[in-house]
Design a protein around this motif. Structure first.
Motif, PDB file in Angstrom:
ATOM      1  N   ASP A  36       0.679  -1.228   0.034  1.00  0.00           N
ATOM      2  CA  ASP A  36      -0.165   0.063  -0.011  1.00  0.00           C
ATOM      3  C   ASP A  36       0.908   1.266  -0.048  1.00  0.00           C
ATOM      4  O   ASP A  36       1.774   1.273   0.823  1.00  0.00           O
ATOM      5  CB  ASP A  36      -0.809  -0.017   1.385  1.00  0.00           C
ATOM      6  CG  ASP A  36      -2.059   1.083   1.272  1.00  0.00           C
ATOM      7  OD1 ASP A  36      -1.614   2.283   1.270  1.00  0.00           O
ATOM      8  OD2 ASP A  36      -3.163   1.074   0.933  1.00  0.00           O
ATOM      9  N   PHE A  38       0.465   4.269   0.715  1.00  0.00           N
ATOM     10  CA  PHE A  38      -0.062   5.041   1.891  1.00  0.00           C
ATOM     11  C   PHE A  38       0.444   4.417   3.226  1.00  0.00           C
ATOM     12  O   PHE A  38       1.277   5.298   3.994  1.00  0.00           O
ATOM     13  CB  PHE A  38      -1.593   5.523   1.812  1.00  0.00           C
ATOM     14  CG  PHE A  38      -1.892   6.339   0.555  1.00  0.00           C
ATOM     15  CD1 PHE A  38      -1.240   7.470   0.242  1.00  0.00           C
ATOM     16  CD2 PHE A  38      -2.474   5.331  -0.366  1.00  0.00           C
ATOM     17  CE1 PHE A  38      -1.632   7.952  -1.070  1.00  0.00           C
ATOM     18  CE2 PHE A  38      -2.882   5.992  -1.636  1.00  0.00           C
ATOM     19  CZ  PHE A  38      -2.452   7.218  -2.037  1.00  0.00           C
ATOM     20  N   ALA A  48       0.566  12.349  -2.415  1.00  0.00           N
ATOM     21  CA  ALA A  48      -0.220  11.615  -3.399  1.00  0.00           C
ATOM     22  C   ALA A  48      -0.409  12.601  -4.396  1.00  0.00           C
ATOM     23  O   ALA A  48      -0.542  12.375  -5.561  1.00  0.00           O
ATOM     24  CB  ALA A  48      -1.620  11.079  -2.578  1.00  0.00           C
ATOM     25  N   GLU A  70      -8.489   4.971  -5.406  1.00  0.00           N
ATOM     26  CA  GLU A  70      -8.694   3.591  -5.458  1.00  0.00           C
ATOM     27  C   GLU A  70      -7.346   2.657  -5.549  1.00  0.00           C
ATOM     28  O   GLU A  70      -7.302   1.641  -5.229  1.00  0.00           O
ATOM     29  CB  GLU A  70      -9.937   2.989  -6.236  1.00  0.00           C
ATOM     30  CG  GLU A  70     -11.063   3.483  -5.636  1.00  0.00           C
ATOM     31  CD  GLU A  70     -12.330   2.724  -6.508  1.00  0.00           C
ATOM     32  OE1 GLU A  70     -12.013   1.808  -7.386  1.00  0.00           O
ATOM     33  OE2 GLU A  70     -13.331   3.541  -6.375  1.00  0.00           O
ATOM     34  N   ARG A  72      -4.093   1.909  -4.799  1.00  0.00           N
ATOM     35  CA  ARG A  72      -3.209   2.101  -3.842  1.00  0.00           C
ATOM     36  C   ARG A  72      -2.094   1.372  -3.626  1.00  0.00           C
ATOM     37  O   ARG A  72      -1.010   1.506  -2.842  1.00  0.00           O
ATOM     38  CB  ARG A  72      -3.963   1.809  -2.307  1.00  0.00           C
ATOM     39  CG  ARG A  72      -5.125   2.526  -2.293  1.00  0.00           C
ATOM     40  CD  ARG A  72      -5.932   2.513  -0.977  1.00  0.00           C
ATOM     41  NE  ARG A  72      -5.073   2.242   0.139  1.00  0.00           N
ATOM     42  CZ  ARG A  72      -5.153   3.357   1.100  1.00  0.00           C
ATOM     43  NH1 ARG A  72      -5.977   4.551   0.743  1.00  0.00           N
ATOM     44  NH2 ARG A  72      -4.342   3.548   1.933  1.00  0.00           N
ATOM     45  N   THR A  73      -1.831   0.821  -4.830  1.00  0.00           N
ATOM     46  CA  THR A  73      -0.455  -0.157  -4.902  1.00  0.00           C
ATOM     47  C   THR A  73       0.112   0.460  -6.262  1.00  0.00           C
ATOM     48  O   THR A  73      -0.477   0.829  -7.256  1.00  0.00           O
ATOM     49  CB  THR A  73      -0.527  -1.676  -4.808  1.00  0.00           C
ATOM     50  OG1 THR A  73      -1.344  -1.912  -6.238  1.00  0.00           O
ATOM     51  CG2 THR A  73      -1.333  -2.011  -3.586  1.00  0.00           C
TER      52      THR A  73
END
Length: 100
Positions: A36, A38, A48, A70, A72-73
């Protein structure tokens, strides 16, 4: 044997380079694909936004805010960018600007 470049392959190289710059990683290829961004990689909200703007500016695309949130990777970002860039890389019309 020549292996043609695919939109996903090209997207991965670009996304990894931009994320690596952001998280100050020396080796983009070593970024964990499924971590992830974040919670694991430490990307803050301001970072971001820098990531979003960098992807859009450097690749000439417009990324829908919801889709970006959405993704996130690294792998999710690669898939998103590849989908937006596929028409351009296949020699078709310029990538569609979506979401804004």
């Amino acid at each position: 044997m020549h292996i043609p470049e695919t939109p996903a392959w090209r997207a991965e190289a670009h996304v990894r380079a931009i994320v690596a710059r952001l998280v100050r990683a020396e080796h983009p290829e070593a970024l964990p694909a499924h971590a992830d961004l974040f919670t694991t990689m430490g990307v803050s909200l301001p970072a971001a936004l820098v990531l979003l703007v960098s992807l859009e500016d450097e690749l000439g695309i417009s990324i829908p805010d919801g889709a970006f949130i959405e993704a996130r990777t690294v792998n999710a970002l690669v898939a998103l960018v590849a989908a937006l860039m596929a028409p351009r890389w296949r020699g078709g019309p310029r990538a569609t600007r979506l979401g804004r």
